[in-house]
Design a protein around this motif. Structure first.
Motif, PDB file in Angstrom:
ATOM      1  N   GLU A   1       0.816  -1.219   0.000  1.00  0.00           N
ATOM      2  CA  GLU A   1       0.000   0.000   0.000  1.00  0.00           C
ATOM      3  C   GLU A   1       0.850   1.269   0.000  1.00  0.00           C
ATOM      4  N   LYS A   2       2.101   1.157   0.413  1.00  0.00           N
ATOM      5  CA  LYS A   2       3.008   2.300   0.353  1.00  0.00           C
ATOM      6  C   LYS A   2       3.627   2.456  -1.027  1.00  0.00           C
ATOM      7  N   ASN A   3       3.967   1.352  -1.658  1.00  0.00           N
ATOM      8  CA  ASN A   3       4.729   1.405  -2.900  1.00  0.00           C
ATOM      9  C   ASN A   3       3.876   1.276  -4.164  1.00  0.00           C
ATOM     10  N   TYR A   4       2.634   0.870  -4.001  1.00  0.00           N
ATOM     11  CA  TYR A   4       1.730   0.738  -5.140  1.00  0.00           C
ATOM     12  C   TYR A   4       0.414   1.433  -4.824  1.00  0.00           C
ATOM     13  N   LYS A   5      -0.346   1.706  -5.851  1.00  0.00           N
ATOM     14  CA  LYS A   5      -1.605   2.444  -5.679  1.00  0.00           C
ATOM     15  C   LYS A   5      -2.728   1.474  -5.331  1.00  0.00           C
ATOM     16  N   ALA A   6      -2.675   1.006  -4.088  1.00  0.00           N
ATOM     17  CA  ALA A   6      -3.605  -0.018  -3.617  1.00  0.00           C
ATOM     18  C   ALA A   6      -4.656   0.595  -2.703  1.00  0.00           C
ATOM     19  N   ASN A   7      -5.907   0.122  -2.857  1.00  0.00           N
ATOM     20  CA  ASN A   7      -6.928   0.499  -1.892  1.00  0.00           C
ATOM     21  C   ASN A   7      -7.076  -0.619  -0.855  1.00  0.00           C
ATOM     22  N   THR A   8      -8.085  -0.548  -0.025  1.00  0.00           N
ATOM     23  CA  THR A   8      -8.206  -1.494   1.096  1.00  0.00           C
ATOM     24  C   THR A   8      -9.098  -2.692   0.785  1.00  0.00           C
ATOM     25  N   THR A   9      -9.523  -2.855  -0.476  1.00  0.00           N
ATOM     26  CA  THR A   9     -10.270  -4.053  -0.872  1.00  0.00           C
ATOM     27  C   THR A   9      -9.266  -5.139  -1.218  1.00  0.00           C
ATOM     28  N   ARG A  10      -9.273  -6.220  -0.436  1.00  0.00           N
ATOM     29  CA  ARG A  10      -8.258  -7.260  -0.601  1.00  0.00           C
ATOM     30  C   ARG A  10      -8.919  -8.625  -0.744  1.00  0.00           C
ATOM     31  N   THR A  11      -8.378  -9.412  -1.655  1.00  0.00           N
ATOM     32  CA  THR A  11      -8.814 -10.790  -1.866  1.00  0.00           C
ATOM     33  C   THR A  11      -7.643 -11.716  -1.575  1.00  0.00           C
ATOM     34  N   VAL A  12      -7.910 -12.807  -0.862  1.00  0.00           N
ATOM     35  CA  VAL A  12      -6.873 -13.808  -0.622  1.00  0.00           C
ATOM     36  C   VAL A  12      -7.310 -15.124  -1.270  1.00  0.00           C
ATOM     37  N   ILE A  13      -6.367 -15.801  -1.911  1.00  0.00           N
ATOM     38  CA  ILE A  13      -6.635 -17.086  -2.553  1.00  0.00           C
ATOM     39  C   ILE A  13      -5.737 -18.140  -1.924  1.00  0.00           C
ATOM     40  N   GLY A  14      -6.368 -19.193  -1.374  1.00  0.00           N
ATOM     41  CA  GLY A  14      -5.586 -20.258  -0.759  1.00  0.00           C
ATOM     42  C   GLY A  14      -6.195 -21.620  -1.019  1.00  0.00           C
ATOM     43  N   GLU A  15      -5.344 -22.587  -1.366  1.00  0.00           N
ATOM     44  CA  GLU A  15      -5.803 -23.949  -1.654  1.00  0.00           C
ATOM     45  C   GLU A  15      -5.025 -24.941  -0.811  1.00  0.00           C
ATOM     46  N   SER A  16      -5.680 -26.010  -0.370  1.00  0.00           N
ATOM     47  CA  SER A  16      -5.068 -27.068   0.440  1.00  0.00           C
ATOM     48  C   SER A  16      -4.631 -26.488   1.790  1.00  0.00           C
ATOM     49  N   LEU A  17      -3.343 -26.587   2.146  1.00  0.00           N
ATOM     50  CA  LEU A  17      -2.902 -25.990   3.414  1.00  0.00           C
ATOM     51  C   LEU A  17      -3.103 -24.476   3.405  1.00  0.00           C
ATOM     52  N   ALA A  18      -2.951 -23.859   2.242  1.00  0.00           N
ATOM     53  CA  ALA A  18      -3.218 -22.424   2.147  1.00  0.00           C
ATOM     54  C   ALA A  18      -4.712 -22.127   2.303  1.00  0.00           C
ATOM     55  N   GLY A  19      -5.563 -23.102   1.955  1.00  0.00           N
ATOM     56  CA  GLY A  19      -6.994 -22.971   2.226  1.00  0.00           C
ATOM     57  C   GLY A  19      -7.276 -23.081   3.719  1.00  0.00           C
ATOM     58  N   LEU A  20      -6.578 -23.972   4.389  1.00  0.00           N
ATOM     59  CA  LEU A  20      -6.648 -24.046   5.855  1.00  0.00           C
ATOM     60  C   LEU A  20      -6.251 -22.714   6.459  1.00  0.00           C
ATOM     61  N   TYR A  21      -5.129 -22.170   5.978  1.00  0.00           N
ATOM     62  CA  TYR A  21      -4.643 -20.904   6.517  1.00  0.00           C
ATOM     63  C   TYR A  21      -5.634 -19.766   6.263  1.00  0.00           C
ATOM     64  N   SER A  22      -6.203 -19.716   5.070  1.00  0.00           N
ATOM     65  CA  SER A  22      -7.189 -18.669   4.766  1.00  0.00           C
ATOM     66  C   SER A  22      -8.386 -18.755   5.708  1.00  0.00           C
ATOM     67  N   THR A  23      -8.784 -19.980   6.051  1.00  0.00           N
ATOM     68  CA  THR A  23      -9.877 -20.177   7.006  1.00  0.00           C
ATOM     69  C   THR A  23      -9.469 -19.683   8.383  1.00  0.00           C
ATOM     70  N   TYR A  24      -8.247 -19.965   8.772  1.00  0.00           N
ATOM     71  CA  TYR A  24      -7.712 -19.508  10.063  1.00  0.00           C
ATOM     72  C   TYR A  24      -7.736 -17.979  10.150  1.00  0.00           C
ATOM     73  N   VAL A  25      -7.299 -17.319   9.070  1.00  0.00           N
ATOM     74  CA  VAL A  25      -7.297 -15.853   9.068  1.00  0.00           C
ATOM     75  C   VAL A  25      -8.718 -15.312   9.150  1.00  0.00           C
ATOM     76  N   LEU A  26      -9.626 -15.909   8.406  1.00  0.00           N
ATOM     77  CA  LEU A  26     -11.028 -15.477   8.455  1.00  0.00           C
ATOM     78  C   LEU A  26     -11.575 -15.516   9.877  1.00  0.00           C
ATOM     79  N   MET A  27     -11.237 -16.552  10.607  1.00  0.00           N
ATOM     80  CA  MET A  27     -11.774 -16.711  11.953  1.00  0.00           C
ATOM     81  C   MET A  27     -11.083 -15.812  12.978  1.00  0.00           C
TER      82      MET A  27
END
Length: 286
Positions: A154-180
């Motif tokens: 967000e400092k180095n690129y013109k990013a807003n605060t709408t963010r999408t995360v994509i995770g599959e398998s263990l990364a899907g587990l992790y995405s669920t962990y972050v959601l909770m």
């Protein structure tokens, strides 16, 4: 002596080779690679970035950001970046033009798993304890995302605060962990074939169901699952996650069963499906 026909043929060939030698080539540039030192993780992390085609550092437009876990060039970065670009093409205009950020994996079994008291559950799930010499760094990895990587983007690129995360398998587990545990971190959670067996299904217990029920901000969650014929436990646990998500009206959840895909092939089709469910209309839809 060489006859006229042979001479003409040789002339054509020479001209052809001459034309080929004059062809100009240049690199096909997809994006840039950054190396970011993480004080939290005490290591350097490779970050791949693709900017929208109309990105202009001098204008005032800011863009959503898509974060791809397992986002190395030899992992899922290139084909998923292609899906983002495809769905944001002006003649489709389903998904918004976005900055794409791929986080290259170092040790996904360490970063994508949360802390557990022991590994007794691993063999019950059909794996060997030896596969996890290091594990349980999900909370520190989340701190890296929240305090180092996202501020860097967000400092180095013109990013807003709408963010999408994509995770599959263990990364899907992790995405669920972050959601909770850190639901504010992302707007859209694309969770594919999650390894919810980790911790003996801990993320599906009453405590974590209560965490989902307490989420107050609006989030969108896609849960995509491959054929139950391959792994019925993964299907049942993923469906249970979706059922738990349904208990909170602040969570707009989508369930997607892909019977023609298996665990190793599901991510590409699932992400494309997720874009369709999260953004059901295109610019030209009636």
């Amino acid at each position: 002596m060489m006859n006229i026909r042979s001479l003409l043929l040789m002339t054509v060939l020479l001209l052809g080779f001459s034309g080929i030698s004059q062809i100009k080539s240049k690199p096909l540039v997809l994006g840039t690679t950054e190396e970011l030192h993480s004080t939290i993780l005490n290591e350097n992390r490779v970050i791949n970035v693709v900017l929208p085609p109309d990105y202009n550092a001098n204008d005032t437009v800011k863009y959503p950001v898509v974060y791809i876990l397992d986002g190395g060039v030899e992992e899922d970065f290139i084909h998923l970046a292609g899906l983002v670009r495809f769905n944001s093409q002006p003649w489709i205009a389903r998904f918004p033009n976005s900055i794409i950020v791929g986080i290259e994996t170092i040790n996904r079994r360490q970063d994508m798993t949360f802390a557990v008291p022991n590994l007794d559950f691993v063999e019950k799930a059909g794996f060997s304890k030896d596969m996890f010499p290091k594990y349980g760094r999900a909370e520190a990895y989340t701190a890296f995302l929240e305090s180092e990587l996202i501020p860097f983007i967000e400092k180095n690129y013109k990013a807003n605060t709408t963010r999408t995360v994509i995770g599959e398998s263990l990364a899907g587990l992790y995405s669920t962990y972050v959601l909770m545990n850190h639901p504010y971190l992302f707007t859209n959670y694309i969770i594919i074939s999650p390894s919810l067996w980790w911790g003996d299904g801990k993320l599906l217990d009453k405590t974590h169901t209560c965490l989902l029920e307490k989420i107050k901000q609006k989030v969108n969650v896609y849960v995509g699952l491959p054929s139950k014929e391959e792994d019925v436990m993964m299907y049942e646990q993923g469906k249970q996650l979706y059922d738990n998500l349904q208990k909170n009206k602040n969570i707009k959840s989508h369930f997607d069963y892909l019977p023609n895909e298996i665990h190793s092939t599901v991510i590409h089709q699932a992400v494309n499906n997720a874009f369709q469910k999260l953004y059901p209309t295109t610019y030209f839809s009636k």
